[in-house]
Design a protein around this motif. Structure first.
Motif, short mmCIF file in Angstrom:
data_model
loop_
_atom_site.label_atom_id
_atom_site.label_comp_id
_atom_site.label_asym_id
_atom_site.label_seq_id
_atom_site.Cartn_x
_atom_site.Cartn_y
_atom_site.Cartn_z
N ALA A 138 3.70 5.85 -5.58
CA ALA A 138 3.63 5.85 -7.05
C ALA A 138 2.61 6.86 -7.57
O ALA A 138 2.77 7.41 -8.67
N LYS A 139 1.59 7.14 -6.78
CA LYS A 139 0.53 8.06 -7.21
C LYS A 139 0.93 9.53 -7.07
O LYS A 139 0.25 10.41 -7.62
N ARG A 186 11.61 -0.68 -5.87
CA ARG A 186 10.71 -0.06 -6.84
C ARG A 186 11.00 1.40 -7.14
O ARG A 186 10.52 1.94 -8.15
N PHE A 187 11.72 2.09 -6.22
CA PHE A 187 11.91 3.53 -6.38
C PHE A 187 13.37 3.92 -6.15
O PHE A 187 14.11 3.25 -5.44
N ARG A 188 13.74 5.05 -6.76
CA ARG A 188 15.02 5.69 -6.48
C ARG A 188 14.72 6.96 -5.68
O ARG A 188 13.87 7.76 -6.07
N ARG A 237 0.84 -1.21 0.00
CA ARG A 237 0.00 0.00 0.00
C ARG A 237 0.86 1.26 0.00
O ARG A 237 0.54 2.25 -0.65
N SER A 238 1.97 1.22 0.75
CA SER A 238 2.88 2.37 0.78
C SER A 238 3.45 2.62 -0.60
O SER A 238 3.50 3.78 -1.07
N ALA A 239 3.88 1.57 -1.29
CA ALA A 239 4.42 1.72 -2.64
C ALA A 239 3.38 2.28 -3.59
O ALA A 239 3.70 3.12 -4.45
N GLU A 240 2.15 1.86 -3.43
CA GLU A 240 1.07 2.37 -4.30
C GLU A 240 0.84 3.86 -4.05
O GLU A 240 0.64 4.63 -4.99
N ARG A 241 0.85 4.28 -2.78
CA ARG A 241 0.65 5.70 -2.47
C ARG A 241 1.79 6.54 -3.06
O ARG A 241 1.56 7.60 -3.63
N GLU A 243 11.47 8.55 -7.80
CA GLU A 243 11.14 8.17 -9.18
C GLU A 243 11.13 6.64 -9.29
O GLU A 243 11.93 5.95 -8.65
N PRO A 244 10.22 6.08 -10.08
CA PRO A 244 10.18 4.63 -10.26
C PRO A 244 11.44 4.14 -10.96
O PRO A 244 12.08 4.87 -11.71
N VAL A 245 11.80 2.89 -10.71
CA VAL A 245 12.95 2.29 -11.40
C VAL A 245 12.51 1.05 -12.17
O VAL A 245 11.44 0.51 -11.95
#
Length: 460
Positions: free
Chosen positions: A143-144, A428-430, A137-141, A458-460
């Protein structure tokens, strides 16, 4: 004495992560109170990072220890002579009552025996899916959010509160989690500040106005928790037992005693307050440090991506993520959530050849201990490789969870949660530092990054 081998790293010597300004001149009573209201770290003498004991008097005589043998005596060998200080109890009792964190002697021992099975390896592992879902859920938030900086402190507080509320009151739709979160935040921010009355040693019955006002909000939360506990006693939840189920089933193996509703509630609130706040801080500081050193971050990302292959981390992955665990261990060294521990001596003792009299305050400044030049090579540097290949310091030189019989009961829970969430996000992120925006290490009750941890993501 050096407890760690010489570091082999290539970090630039001129750049260090943020650190607190420790005091270089003795403070009088008023100055000590003012400093402790703003940042408790500001009462720690800089010299304590280079000496095993520093003593002084601010109302009450005090002694700050950074010697592992002396700390072992306080926390283990002569533990009954050093109960938690009156100031510590005054700060926390309105929020968490006579729970494990506050209780002493026999009352503490039976509670510890009763609660310990809830934090067994088996039960902690069984609760890991809650942590995995919170990481997802944290990754989804994140990413948005899009192309904007994110305050990762706020995000980690949200993620860890998701975890602790789910493993504490799973399935309780009637429990206002947002209200609980607000009450805790207000208490830590406002009521947790040391009163001048505390410094002067005035008795408990003299009101501390700010603390009493914030305690009213905690009182409403306690009433809500009591209702949930009573409802759960009438009808148990289905599926994997949560902490409430485990405490309701808990029984002291020696006396057969079970916790009352009030005792269960105070301990659950202790786990909620300590469990989410400290892990959120560990994660926020870990992300700050990863952004501070992109080389470390890239290595951790490679590990996460190799192990996880794009999915969120689980309990089974934790042993396969050793470098991410090293980052967390190093973040806990540089920014221990409970950065100062204080005790009150009951009887005469001697520590580091210094007489300790009854009533003296004995302080373990964990922040200074973890940065001691007597114990660590290049102590202010961020170097996860100091933990490589299972390297460990002297047991009483590294105390992110305390030690002795009162070592944090939820330590394995916190580490598992931190590894799962950090690995999921780094895979998933930088994360990049926002130029000119650094957090300030400030301790009221816990060591927080004042101003937040603002990072470009930013997504990786």
């Amino acid at each position: 004495m050096q407890t760690m081998s010489k570091l082999q790293n290539t970090l630039p010597t001129e750049r260090l992560p943020v650190r607190a300004d420790l005091v270089r001149e003795p403070l009088n009573l008023l100055q000590s109170w003012q400093a402790s209201r703003q940042n408790l770290l500001n009462i720690i003498p800089e010299v304590s990072t280079r000496m095993p004991i520093v003593s002084g008097q601010t109302g009450t005589p005090w002694h700050m220890l950074t010697d592992p043998l002396a700390i072992r005596r306080v926390l283990l060998e002569n533990v009954d002579n050093y109960p938690k200080s009156i100031v510590t109890k005054n700060l926390l009792r309105p929020a968490i009552g006579e729970s494990l964190f506050i209780a002493e002697g026999k009352h503490w021992r039976w509670q510890r025996r009763t609660a310990a099975p809830a934090f067994s390896h088996r039960n902690v592992t069984a609760l890991a899916p809650v942590m995995t879902r919170a990481a997802e859920r944290s990754a989804e938030r994140i990413a948005k959010v899009g192309n904007r900086a994110v305050n990762m402190l706020d995000e980690m507080v949200t993620a860890t509160f998701d975890v602790i509320s789910d493993v504490t009151f799973s399935g309780e739709s009637g429990f206002d989690r947002a209200a609980v979160h607000r009450a805790i935040d207000i208490y830590i921010s406002d009521a947790g500040k040391v009163s001048l009355f505390d410094v002067l040693g005035l008795p408990d019955w003299i009101p501390r106005p700010g603390r009493n006002l914030a305690a009213n909000g905690m009182g409403n939360m306690k009433d809500a928790a009591d209702r949930v506990i009573n409802a759960r006693q009438a009808e148990r939840s289905q599926g994997v037992p949560d902490l409430l189920d485990l405490l309701l089933d808990g029984e002291d193996p020696k006396s057969g005693r079970r916790m009352t509703t009030e005792e269960i509630r105070d301990n659950l609130l202790t786990f909620i307050v300590a469990g989410h706040e400290t892990t959120a801080l560990t994660l926020a500081w870990s992300l700050y440090l990863c952004a501070f050193d992109p080389t470390v971050q890239a290595r951790a990302r490679d590990e996460a991506q190799t192990v996880l292959q794009g999915r969120a981390a689980t309990a089974d992955d934790v042993p396969n993520l050793p470098y991410i665990r090293q980052i967390i261990d190093e973040a806990l060294r540089l920014y221990p959530p409970a950065a100062i521990v204080s005790r009150t001596a009951l009887a005469q003792d001697t520590l580091c050849d210094t007489p300790i009299n009854p009533g003296d305050t004995v302080i373990i400044p964990i922040y200074a201990l973890h940065r001691s030049h007597l114990l660590w090579d290049e102590p202010d540097r961020f170097a996860p490789d100091r933990w490589a290949n299972g390297t460990k310091p002297d047991r009483y030189a590294y105390l992110p969870f305390g030690d002795g019989p009162r070592i944090c009961i939820g330590a394995s829970f916190a580490v598992q949660e931190a590894v799962i969430i950090l690995a999921t996000l780094l895979g998933r992120f930088r994360f990049k530092s926002v130029k000119g925006v650094d957090p300030d290490p400030v301790m009221i009750i816990t060591l927080r990054p004042e101003g937040g941890v603002w990072l470009e993501v930013e997504p990786v």
